[in-house]
Design an enzyme around this catalytic site. Structure first.
Site, PDB file in Angstrom:
ATOM      1  N   HIS B  40       0.701  -1.355  -0.242  1.00  0.00           N
ATOM      2  CA  HIS B  40       0.150   0.103  -0.373  1.00  0.00           C
ATOM      3  C   HIS B  40       0.857   0.757   0.184  1.00  0.00           C
ATOM      4  CE1 HIS B  40      -2.044  -3.378   1.713  1.00  0.00           C
ATOM      5  NE2 HIS B  40      -3.438  -2.846   0.905  1.00  0.00           N
ATOM      6  N   HIS B 287      -4.216   3.937  -3.624  1.00  0.00           N
ATOM      7  CA  HIS B 287      -4.502   2.741  -2.055  1.00  0.00           C
ATOM      8  C   HIS B 287      -3.765   1.798  -2.446  1.00  0.00           C
ATOM      9  CE1 HIS B 287      -6.091   1.314   1.761  1.00  0.00           C
ATOM     10  NE2 HIS B 287      -6.382   0.419   1.215  1.00  0.00           N
ATOM     11  N   GLU B 439     -16.399  -3.729  25.009  1.00  0.00           N
ATOM     12  CA  GLU B 439     -15.627  -4.743  25.080  1.00  0.00           C
ATOM     13  C   GLU B 439     -14.505  -5.023  24.302  1.00  0.00           C
ATOM     14  OE1 GLU B 439     -19.803  -5.124  24.339  1.00  0.00           O
ATOM     15  OE2 GLU B 439     -19.838  -5.434  25.930  1.00  0.00           O
ATOM     16  N   HIS B 500     -27.752 -14.658  25.044  1.00  0.00           N
ATOM     17  CA  HIS B 500     -26.741 -14.747  26.145  1.00  0.00           C
ATOM     18  C   HIS B 500     -26.336 -15.996  26.855  1.00  0.00           C
ATOM     19  CE1 HIS B 500     -28.440 -10.369  26.904  1.00  0.00           C
ATOM     20  NE2 HIS B 500     -27.852 -10.004  27.181  1.00  0.00           N
TER      21      HIS B 500
END
Lengths: 697, 697
Positions: B40, B287, B439, B500
């Protein structure tokens, strides 16, 4: 106790029937959680007035026809507040629809169902579960997912409107509401989804953010002090503040402002008090767990509610919400039905198409242009084959809409045929979603699209499936057929190195119950894999494609790729079908297995080569079929896959072995990696010989 | 070609040596990508002036001592732009440190290393890899992770400063810089991390956002039109815009403004042109991938660079950056060394502690207070045992710092001893992190903390490990010993239901190479599990704990829990050690296996019960040990685990069976679920008998 014996003489404040209904929701939440001895009463108590106002005054939802396609969608992203939704469905008198789409005549949620809150096989599980309870538009609980789903539903509405609304007929013009909390707002998935919604100017989308300043660990000042409204302004949303959740008028004006806004989504910040009215209101104690009889009594007293009444729905409330919703929505729904009949006359093809969508069926002839690939030693990458097959199917399936997380040129998921176009503000008829580098929201949005009649697909590199595990799992739990395309599926990625080379990801997808993970081994298997994915009605599919070219096998010499439909099949066999050794492979390693098989055959070793692209489908076959492919007596087996070995012991037996990855990969040209990690014909043949000689490595 | 033959007569613009150095970085990026035929180049070309300005004028980094504890940290979150970092390390003359922490005298990155870009075993892999290249502070590539890591590093600096800075001694006062791109900004993990950093007022943190308006699929107008700066103002950051990446003065003023800001982190939006100076500049073509010789020549010509020169580092540039950095940083580093010697005299205990941290060692006596748990039929949840053990260790290990994603009261990861306190603005000496419901950022931040001497741990429910897979994987790739605590590890969650209840998660963690996943089976195994986790120096650990109580086994009757150190061990055995049947279990199912073992023994069936809490550790043992635990001749085996079966075939053989989960769970009280899914003594004994009779179900 019932209304006849309940004493409401002390009922305080405005004393309106609406207020009585709101306190009914609150007390039902407390009572149900108390009886179950688990659950989350605080948020239903805080949001009851907001939800009641929305449902009674605005939601276009006919309780008698909860499957009306143009109904407004209500998503409870704060899934732990499930009792709020169950009480609303009960008070709205929503009617049950069974798994086959038939009306049962029963209520979606009866008062008895509420008393069975969180019990085995009840219609009122701990978190709202799609398919288990009529009126639950999506399964929520893992925070932020409902937010993402709602963006997908709003996208679906725009796509359906662009496709079906014709002339004077407006079949689709519904809104999508989501209730979210502090937890939703903190999650990255909601932030990604909010950015997508703002970019797409989804003015049919309204999020109601319950800002109660409380999280499980304590006040939001512990971890969450940002200016959320300002952030949403940055995303390009219309932001409104409602200072008191109990001020129904203020909230109603906010919704009116949402409905008057036609150039961007709306974000309503509602300041609420968790556990409103209880002695523990405004504290994290009110978030979860049964409140205890004393607290409940005190709260009921504060409401002016009979303290000893449990699961009480006063007579004045019994049909209040249902009447209000019915009065508003039934005429709309009846007009829609009439319109649709007229539409059927004017646009029979489109009407039939919508019928099929509602039944989860595909249009006739959708497979007509799927190519067959000629044998080709050079072959093509399965991502390339995947792109060709997708582009052969998509023109026939107008509601097949999807895209990639800013990797379409690499995942080959772009629809390139005439008129496919991009789904963008001003061109909601476009077929290509540009999700941006937002894998998590992409998955969650795609699920929302799938929940609203669309056949949605996503695209990214397999290694980034890690970023979107939660929505893949939820698609499986909900049994919606979202299609997740994952390319760059192994160390075949080459120079990008370990961070971009999946090792454990096949196992992690295979581990999800109800997800069909398919890793096709050549271009013709790719074609069958796409067919299987589209014909799934209750299973999501993960399509796993290679970056690098894979030989297209000569199917006149080897078995048809249709064997993929059974998950695994005998691709090539020993003469007489009595092998002494079985090679098993998937994906880009299939040609390696075939070449090794040919070499072993030339050496006089009787080997079979089995293609096993979908463990999920294979394990659905009966034992007779499975044993015809993998005969128990042939215990010398070698599995070849450029991935971790976890799970392969099931197929190779204790006498077998694997050529798999036991470490992360490395940055190097692909041929160097294949040598380094043993994915060469010589190594396969060597391992086969060792296993046959019993000197298992 | 070297400088002697290179013709710089056409060198345009300011012609300064700095500009020459910047174009060196640009041309090295093009040349390396061209030679590797992958990579890149566009972002290194865009950001070269920004990076050069930061490194040459501001970064407090002694190239000769890249392990100086108080160095500024530079994180390249845009990991695909690795050539930018390799060129900087080369031009800065950074010296190599080997795996044992010794100086080798070699350069961290030589020009030859750059020529080996993306080749097998080179020091210049496709993305920057921690441990593979000196000066790479963290492994980056998966977008957003470097952002999260940088927040963890900034937190670590504050924690180290709070703990070690004493009196006149300022041992820690460094800054953390991260370079991020549009992709990083779109990812949820960076948004979560930014919110944490704003909340914590980390004024030592500076993100430089490369806004180049280009993504892989095209312009950012396709998917990313939000006002990023406004969003960061919402997070509470100081936001500065730099309108031209080539304006070094403007960028230098922005950094000065960052350094003058002491109450919040700084976000610098730099408007740049990807592939600057090339004919394809400002397009997505710049890119990735080799630019091709013609484009490279045209670009070099535009720079006024000798068109045919490859890998050219002009003489005027060779030591320019190194000299600038050395001049600034060496005096600082030398003063630090002198200060530290004086500090050692004044605060010998703290100095010794820092020595240990730098060696990755634990303080003496850290295990002293770890409790032994008495046999107890009622027992306690392993999350509770975990909390006790953690609180017994933490007072002795001051840099053991962590917390939960707003679940500490449930995960029991809160440090509760006197003075533990919260890590908050104004109290950076606190030990408890409040990560919020984030999280993903939690995992990424914890890795950043671990990269900066801290022993970091996280806490959430096992099912939400799905939200943080990427940082868990990266900890394993980097070999940093982050500790991930996951509680609520099965259907034992009960009423919260399928969303859960983890099913596939144990398999998905076990599948990660180099991650030690430990699911202890009673309180004493929990104690050993924590010990193992803390003594790991190169492996992250996932500690898997139950929500529900688990019987504490009578270790006078059964083997010591120290067996956990080998991953698996014989807990109870048939008389004479000659079992005909083996029960294998982990975690909360261990007592079930023990009770079934006792029942089978009473029935005269010779059974062994094996505890197998860590497959990772067990597979590290030699074959003799493994076969002593699971003798090959005893093929009748039954594994019991409240999770999916994937992987268990490795241990139960083709003759064995499992009592595991083949579907998602359900919402109900735990005992109902255990009955429904077969986790009862009766069912275990029944299955055992069936297997022994050969009638395998």
């Amino acid at each position: 106790m019932n209304d006849q014996t309940a004493d409401f003489s002390a009922y305080r404040e405005d004393g309106s029937p609406e207020r009585l209904a709101i306190d009914t929701i609150r007390t039902l939440a407390m009572d149900a959680v108390q009886k179950a001895n688990s659950g989350h009463p605080g948020t239903p108590m805080a949001l009851a007035p907001v939800a009641y106002t929305l449902w009674s005054q605005f939601l276009r939802y006919d309780p008698g026809k909860p499957d009306w396609p143009n109904r407004d969608r209500f998503v409870l992203s704060v899934g732990h507040a499930s009792m709020l939704l169950y009480s609303l469905l009960h008070l709205a008198g929503v009617k049950e629809i069974d798994a086959d789409g038939n009306e049962t005549g029963k209520p979606a949620v009866s008062l008895d169902d509420i008393k069975q809150f969180r019990q085995l096989d009840s219609k009122t599980p701990g978190h709202p579960e799609y398919r288990m309870t009529t009126g639950v538009e999506t399964t929520t609980g893992p925070l932020g997912q409902g937010c993402g789903n709602s963006v997908g539903m709003a996208i679906a509405e725009r796509a359906l409107a662009a496709h079906f609304n014709r002339g004077e007929f407006t079949l689709f013009d519904h809104d999508v509401y989501a209730f979210a909390g502090d937890g939703d707002m903190m999650e990255g998935v909601s932030q990604e989804a909010a950015s997508v919604a703002g970019h797409l100017k989804l003015s049919n989308l309204c999020w109601v953010y319950d800002s109660n300043h409380i999280t499980i660990e304590g006040g939001t000042d512990l971890a969450f002090t940002e200016d959320v409204g300002k952030r949403f302004e940055g995303y390009g949303w219309h932001v409104i503040h409602v200072n008191d959740a109990n001020d129904r008028g203020e909230f109603a004006r906010a919704i009116e402002s949402f409905k008057a806004t036609d150039d961007r989504p709306t974000f309503i910040v509602v300041h609420s008090v968790i556990g409103y009215g209880s002695p523990i209101q405004g504290t994290q104690k009110a978030h979860s767990d049964a409140m205890g009889e004393e607290v409940i009594k005190a709260t009921k007293k504060a409401y002016g509610w009979p303290e000893d009444a449990q699961f009480l729905v006063p007579d004045a409330v019994k049909t209040l919400l249902q009447d209000a919703m019915t009065e508003r929505a039934v005429p709309l729904r009846e007009k829609w039905d009439a319109d649709f009949e007229a539409y059927r006359g004017a646009f029979p093809e489109q009407a039939a198409e919508l019928d099929l969508l509602r039944q989860g069926k595909l249009p006739d002839g959708w497979q007509a242009d799927i190519p067959t690939f000629e044998a080709d030693a050079k072959g093509l990458a399965s991502r390339d084959a995947g792109g060709k097959v997708l582009n052969a199917i998509a023109p026939h399936v107008p509601m097949l809409i999807g895209g990639a997380a800013d990797l379409a040129p690499s995942t080959k998921t772009l629809l390139t045929f005439q008129g496919a176009g991009a789904f963008e503000p001003g061109s909601y008829g476009g077929r290509n979603m540009h999700f941006g580098v937002r894998e998590h929201a992409m998955g969650s949005i795609a699920n929302g699209m799938a929940l609203s009649y669309l056949r949605s697909y996503t695209g990214t590199f397999l290694v980034f499936s890690d970023y979107m595990r939660a929505p893949i799992r939820l698609a499986a739990i909900m049994e919606v057929p979202t299609i997740f395309v994952f390319t760059h599926d192994s160390i075949g990625v080459g120079e990008d190195g370990p961070t971009h080379q999946p090792i454990e990801h096949l196992a992690t997808l295979r581990a999800i119950p109800g997800l069909d993970t398919i890793r096709p081994g050549d271009a013709n298997e790719v074609a069958v894999a796409w067919k299987v994915a589209l014909t799934h009605t209750h299973e999501p599919t993960a399509l796993i494609f290679s970056r690098q070219a894979i030989q297209t096998l000569d199917r006149s010499k080897y078995a048809s790729a249709d064997g993929l439909e059974k998950g695994g099949y005998v691709l090539g066999d020993a003469e007489g079908g009595e092998p002494e050794f079985i090679l098993i492979a998937t994906g880009s390693e299939l040609p390696l297995a075939v070449q090794a098989h040919e070499k072993l055959t030339a050496e006089g070793i009787k080997s079979r080569v089995v293609s096993l692209p979908s463990w999920y489908l294979f394990e659905k076959q009966d034992r007779a079929y499975r044993e015809s492919v993998l005969p128990p007596k042939v215990t010398k087996r070698l599995a070849i896959e450029q991935a971790g070995s976890l799970g392969w012991d099931r197929y190779v037996t204790s006498d077998g072995g694997t050529i798999t990855m036991s470490t992360f990969g490395a940055s190097a040209p692909i041929t160097k990696l294949q040598e380094k990690f043993g994915f060469t014909i010589d190594n396969v043949v060597k391992m086969a010989r060792e296993l046959l000689e019993g000197s298992k490595a």
